[in-house]
Every structure is written in C-alpha cells, then in structure tokens.
Design an enzyme around this catalytic site. Structure first.
Site, PDB file in Angstrom:
ATOM      1  N   ASP A 479      42.786  31.232  39.432  1.00 43.97           N
ATOM      2  CA  ASP A 479      42.595  32.179  40.535  1.00 43.97           C
ATOM      3  C   ASP A 479      41.108  32.336  40.857  1.00 43.97           C
ATOM      4  OD1 ASP A 479      43.271  34.085  42.433  1.00 43.97           O
ATOM      5  OD2 ASP A 479      44.467  35.303  41.059  1.00 43.97           O
ATOM      6  N   ASP A 549      49.393  35.572  49.226  1.00 42.98           N
ATOM      7  CA  ASP A 549      49.938  36.723  48.505  1.00 42.98           C
ATOM      8  C   ASP A 549      51.035  37.398  49.315  1.00 42.98           C
ATOM      9  OD1 ASP A 549      48.603  36.494  46.177  1.00 42.98           O
ATOM     10  OD2 ASP A 549      47.074  37.992  46.605  1.00 42.98           O
TER      11      ASP A 549
HETATM   12  C1  DGJ Z   1      45.527  37.182  43.348  1.00 41.29           C
HETATM   13  C2  DGJ Z   1      46.653  36.204  43.357  1.00 41.29           C
HETATM   14  O1  DGJ Z   1      46.855  35.692  44.637  1.00 41.29           O
HETATM   15  C3  DGJ Z   1      47.909  36.882  42.832  1.00 41.29           C
HETATM   16  O2  DGJ Z   1      49.002  35.995  42.886  1.00 41.29           O
HETATM   17  C4  DGJ Z   1      47.665  37.364  41.429  1.00 41.29           C
HETATM   18  O3  DGJ Z   1      47.484  36.258  40.579  1.00 41.29           O
HETATM   19  C5  DGJ Z   1      46.453  38.287  41.393  1.00 41.29           C
HETATM   20  N1  DGJ Z   1      45.314  37.682  42.001  1.00 41.29           N
HETATM   21  C6  DGJ Z   1      46.123  38.668  39.974  1.00 41.29           C
HETATM   22  O4  DGJ Z   1      44.974  39.397  39.894  1.00 41.29           O
END
Ligand code: DGJ
Length: 726
Positions: A479, A549
C-alpha cells in the site's frame, strides 16, 4: 522483420500488424518525423520526404540547401531546445555556459532482435523473435550530450515502446532539465484527447475533448502517479468511437511525477510528449554519466478504442507483467479491511478463514493493523514486527490455523511510510522526506520515508525479510497512502536536489524488485489508497492492483471501465463487499470483470448470501481463463448510458462468450436488444441457461434480446449469460 531502413533515402519504417511509423535523416542530420498511421510502404511515404515547410519569420539553418526548411514547423523525433523549434521540447540540457541550447542530430543506428532491459526501471520485455529494437544515436556536437532513442516494435500487438538514454560524452557537467521519453507528431488536429482523471474512491473517470490550439496536459507532481490523473492519453480521430476509427493510445511505464503534454501549433499540428514531469526534475550529468528515461508505450488502432484496449491488455500480459502469477491461476481471496479495519485479533481472523473456507475462498489477506502499535492510523507505520497482543501466539501460529482451515495467507505492508509515533521514527527522525527549515506536512498522520537512501531501503527490506522468510506468506498487499510534500533530500548536494523525485521512484522500484526477487512465489498486489498508483510501472512487479477503495458495484463500473482503457481486466483487484445497497449477485458479477475477491465479514452473511457467494466462487473458477485471458468488449459506456452497462468477454478461439449486463437504473423501454461483438459469424452459440441456439452472425448483427415484461429489471439487478460454440 518489422524495422526497415533504406540507406538510399535514409528512411526508417517501423511496421506493426496495424500501423507504420516513419522518420528520416534529413540534411544536416536532422531526424525528421514523417508518419504514424495505418500500414503504408516506403513508396507511399516518398512525397512526405520532400514536402516543404515555410514561414517568413521562421529561423533557418543556412547550411540546409532547401530554403523552406525550418525547425519552426518541422516534426521531429527528439526536438531539442532553442534551435528554431519554439514548441515544447523533448530534450533540454543546461550546459557549462549556463544556457539551455540543445541541438541533437543523428549520428548512427543499430537494429537488434528482442529488447534490452532498462537499468533500474520497469519496462516491456521480449525475447528474440517476439520484437525488434532500433537504437538511434543522436548527439549535440558542442556540449557532447548524446541521446539514444530506443524503439521496440511488437509487431503482433500493434504496439511500440520508446525510451531515451542520455549520456554526457563531453568534458563539462550538464544539467538535464527536460528528458521526455516519447515525442509524437501528428499532421492534423482533428483528434480528441481522451484521458482519465479522478480522486480517492473515484478513479479513472474518462474524459474526451477536442484538441485546441495551444497547450493541454495532464501531470502528477505528487511523487506518485496519483488518482488525479493516470499516465495515459489517447488521441482519437474525431469520427472514432469504441468500435470504429483511428486511435493512438500512449501509456507511460512510470510511477512518479509524470507529464503528458500536447501542444497544437499555429498550423494545427499536435505534438505529444510523454515522460518525467520537467517541472520537478533536474538531473546533473557529470562527464561520462548517463540517464535512462522511462519507457512510453504506443498502440495504434484502426478499429476504435476497443481494439486499442485489447492490444494494450495482450501486450501487458505477454510483455510487461513479469510475475509468475500473471499467467498462473490466482487464489480467490478474502480481505479483512472493510469488515474489521483495525479492530481484529487472531481469533477473529481464524473465524473469518473458517467461514470463508465454507464458501470456497482460497486465501485470507490480513490487511493494515497487524504490526507495532497500530490500533488506528495514528501510530505504528515503520515498525514491521508482529503485534502479539493482537495476534496471540505469533504470526506462525495464526497462519497455521488459517492454513488448517484450508486457506493460504496474505499480509499487508506500507513500506514507504512511517508514523511519527513509531519506533522507527524515534530512532531515525532524519529518514523522512523533509526540507530544512520547512513545515513537515502530515497526511493520514504519516510521513514518507526517503526511499532514495540505501540505508532506509535496507532497513525496511530487512524488516520485511524477517517476517516473510519466517512465515508461510503467499501474498503481499503493498500500500502507499500519501503523497510527497516539502521535497528535500538530506544526502544529495544542492545541485542534485532536482534528482530527488526520480530517485525516489527508482528507490521504490529497487525495493519492490528485491522483495519480489527474494520471494518469487509471492503474489504481489499493489495498492495506493485504492488505485492511486495503478500504472504500468507497478504492473511490471504485480499482476494485480487494487483498483479503488470504492467497492459499490455501480460506482465501480465507471472506475473499472476507465482502467480497462489500457490495463488488463486480469490486473484489476475487484471485491464483493458489504458496503452498498446494490444486490449481492450484482456485486459478484461486477467483481468478475476483474480479479474477483471478497472484502466482508463472512460470519455475517445471510444463508441466501452464502449460497450466492458460493456460486460466485464457482463462477470465478469457471470463467477464470475467459476473464483473465479473453478479449474484453465494452458494449456500452456507463458514463454515457444512464440505464444499463453491458460488457462481454470472448475466448481467444471465439468458442466461449460471457455477457454481463448491470441495470444501473430501470430502462424506460422494456424492449432491449444488444448486439454482441467479436464472435465468429459462422459458429453456432448455445445459451447455457436456456439451451437456445444463435449463430454468431445473428448475435452480432441482429443482437441478443434482453427484453423483460413489465415492470422490467430492477435497479441494481444484473444478467450473466454464458454461450459456448457447438
Ligand atoms: C488503503 C487501501 O486502499 C485499503 O484497501 C486498505 O488497505 C487501507 N489503506 C489500510 O490502511
């Protein structure tokens, strides 16, 4: 082979199955661009070589015999600076005298089979017989600056890759201030510019607008690609669409500050540049040093955007995404993030695994929150040691229980980041990106580690290595949740601070390379607050990338359709989640367009939802080859048609078809027919559900009848139809 050079006329012609690209060495060794379009012969190109360019105010080189020759309007392959070409320049080096005059002329060339790797950078790859590469050497005789233009032709994919390596062969230092990877010149401005903009949870919104005289551009100055603009531009003839007409797609294989600029000059000729954003770039080239610019990929299609996308998809699956998982069946996963956020322990994860196993899920991914003092987003990043208060008995003990439930195990990292409230920050406060005397902006309560520094990368690698090598980990989600501000570097001297942003990207690539090389069995999924770093550079390391997301299936349609302009559906992480009102079955049908997974609490599913989830897992397996390696046809545009969104996968042998319709809003007309595409007109296709038989010709020319009696399909409902050829 696809690259031709005629020593008589000094003409280069690069052919793919759909296109020809041509340029020539003109008098005084100017490298003049001639043509990019449908396939032509050298004979066709002859008149172009002697066409005149003239403007009474235009500066001209008196050594050129034709008095009409002026760089003011001439299309070039690598236009320099301040030589009479006043348009945006592809190369600019500040020399020891302090000026930026950059005058590159052709010196020589070589043609080789295959494709060389680009040191330190992700790039397309090819073996002998799969591609051919032309290297053109150009030089500025005064300063000694050299530019090596690399053109690789992927004949069967309708694609070309272009990059540039600069070298200081002179005796004085040079500062490279513009180092674009690609310059594309077109003769007319009857093109639309198509690109993707967005924000967090709303990535890849496609926009299309006519080219205008003057400058138009997209860029990132955020250090990462960003959700704001994707490094992709298509120039589409104004009469072109999804199925018809000429389209050129350009995609930059880069994950940092990029720029894609188009200038339409006074005569109405567009020049497109793609490469590192010059506004945050300056690279010191000491004598003998060289600089490799990233690669740009170009696809030409005469059959609209759809054919362009399919060529990008195939090229990236065959020649960009290097992971063994690109072509190997990936396990269907469940991720705990949306269901648990930071509030989980080992027991909860084991229960997730046991419940998910009953649905047929094959891997559990433990997202953010398993390490350090990470109970919220204010602490812990940088401390990649297992939090044994949460995971009692340690990570191995948890993984054993997850494995015992029949699932593989994946883990989340955010290697580039650190919270000020962390052991790593307290030990090394100087490791973050910061500029002396400036504020330290926070974003999601975190700072960015200076990935240009070897000791920083070594520390993070070692921390990752310790956990991964001691545990049975099959997958990593990488991430990246903030952008770079106060961009200063504690190590580089002042005259090299302009190198920082690119060195950051090189540092990230090096770390990603180290992790994937040390653990080649790992399936790496990139992510950046959703799809903020969904680019070909990341695709090189990870065969799938978390697309957004936003997991609402209706919103996802525009996000996934946008991404599919150049990225293969197989690369799009797409999960069924609990967070939306749309029906459970439709969530699965939308996730089936990409790399399907789940992101919910499996214990909370109703019996009906569990039955649907099992069917979705079965669909994932049944249609895996079709959705991962088949041809995608976008039958509608969800940003344009407010009612239904239709798409279709066709197997390479055209024997299998999967049609999906999502009803975004009940259509006003109950009579609904959709023409399918890409079938074999001679074949007879059987609808698996009804047993009805249709010829491919009928499905393509008369269409598939999807009409429903009053009151018609419900909002948010969907249709999945599978056809196999007899
Ligand atoms: C952002 C990501 O897009 C999410 O899927 C998740 O992993 C969060 N970060 C976790 O902090």
């Amino acid at each position: 082979m696809p690259i031709f050079y005629d020593p008589q006329t000094k003409l280069f012609r690069l052919d793919t199955k759909t296109s020809s690209y041509a340029f020539m060495v003109y008098e005084e060794n100017y490298l003049v661009h001639l043509y990019y379009g449908p396939r032509v012969t050298d004979q066709d190109l002859q008149p172009l070589m002697y066409r005149g360019w003239y403007d009474s105010l235009s500066p001209r080189n008196p050594q050129v015999s034709d008095p009409r020759f002026t760089l003011d309007v001439i299309p070039q392959e690598c236009p320099g600076t301040s030589t009479g070409d006043f348009r945006i320049s592809a190369a600019e080096a500040r020399n020891a005298a302090g000026n930026t005059v950059t005058d590159l002329r052709y010196v020589g060339h070589s043609i080789t089979p295959g494709k060389p790797a680009l040191p330190g950078l992700p790039a397309t790859f090819a073996q002998e017989g799969q591609a051919q590469t032309l290297e053109i050497e150009m030089a500025d005789p005064l300063t000694g600056l050299k530019a090596f233009l690399l053109y690789t032709v992927f004949e069967n994919h309708g694609a070309m890759a272009r990059s540039v390596r600069f070298e200081n062969a002179g005796g004085q230092p040079l500062d490279l201030e513009r180092a674009y990877s690609l310059c594309l010149e077109l003769p007319t401005m009857d093109y639309d510019m198509i690109h993707m903009y967005g924000r967090w949870a709303k990535e890849n919104t496609v926009v299309r607008h006519p080219l205008q005289h003057g400058l138009q551009a997209i860029q990132s100055k955020r250090g990462m690609t960003s959700p704001n603009h994707n490094p992709f531009v298509a120039l589409a003839r104004q009469d072109s669409g999804e199925e018809y007409g000429q389209v050129i797609g350009v995609n930059l294989v880069y994950s940092g500050n990029f720029a894609m600029e188009i200038e339409v000059d006074t005569p109405g000729c567009p020049r497109l540049l793609a490469g590192i954003n010059p506004s945050t770039f300056r690279w010191r080239l000491a004598p003998g040093e060289s600089f490799q610019a990233p690669e740009a990929v170009m696809v030409f299609s005469e059959e609209g955007l759809g054919a362009m996308s399919r060529d990008f998809h195939k090229l990236y699956l065959d020649h960009l995404s290097r992971s063994q998982w690109t072509k190997k069946k990936r396990p269907i996963l469940i991720n705990d993030w949306e269901a648990a956020v930071f509030d989980f322990d080992d027991q909860l994860l084991v229960e997730f695994a046991q419940e998910a196993a009953k649905l047929g899920v094959e891997m559990l991914v433990m997202d953010d929150g398993w390490f350090g003092a990470r109970n919220n987003d204010r602490a812990g990043l940088g401390d990649w040691q297992v939090n044994e208060q949460k995971l009692k008995g340690g990570l191995s003990h948890l993984i054993e229980r997850v494995n015992a439930a029949g699932l593989k195990f994946g883990i989340w990292y955010e290697p580039e980041m650190v919270n000020p409230d962390s052991g790593l920050y307290r030990a090394h406060p100087d490791w973050i990106i910061q500029a002396p005397g400036r504020n330290k902006s926070l974003s999601r309560n975190q700072c960015v580690l200076d990935m240009t520094r070897q000791e920083v990368r070594d520390n993070i690698f070692q921390q990752m290595y310790d956990v991964i090598s001691q545990n049975k980990i099959d997958y990593i989600k990488w991430d990246c949740n903030r952008h770079i501000t106060e961009a200063g570097n504690a190590v580089l001297p002042p005259e090299r601070q302009g190198e920082f942003f690119h060195r950051y990207v090189l540092g990230v690539y090096e770390l990603m390379d180290r992790v994937t090389t040390a653990f080649p069995h790992i399936l790496l999924e990139n992510c950046s607050s959703g799809g903020a770093r969904f680019d070909p550079g990341m695709l090189y390391y990870s065969p799938q990338i978390w697309t957004s997301d936003c997991t609402d299936p209706i919103e996802r349609l525009t996000i996934q359709f946008g991404a599919s302009l150049c990225y293969p559906p197989a690369s799009m992480g797409a999960h069924v989640s609990a967070s939306s009102r749309t029906g459970f079955a439709t969530k699965g049908n939308v996730a089936l367009m990409g790399s399907h997974g789940f992101e919910l609490d499996p214990r909370k599913l109703t019996e009906e939802e569990k039955a649907i989830a099992k069917a979705q897992v079965a669909d994932y397996h049944k249609y895996y080859d079709l959705t991962h390696y088949g041809d995608l046809y976008r039958l509608t545009d969800p940003a344009v048609d407010p009612f239904v969104c239709d798409w279709q996968f066709v197997s390479p042998d055209k024997k299998e078809v999967l049609f999906t319709r999502v009803v975004m809003r009940r259509p006003e007309n109950l009579y609904q027919v959709r023409r399918l595409r890409g079938l074999d007109p001679e074949k007879v296709y059987v609808d698996e559900e009804t047993g009805r038989k249709y010829s491919g010709a009928l499905l393509m020319h008369a269409g598939l009848d999807l009409s429903q009696p009053w009151p018609g399909p419900a909002d948010g409902s969907s249709v999945l139809k599978h056809f196999t050829a007899e």
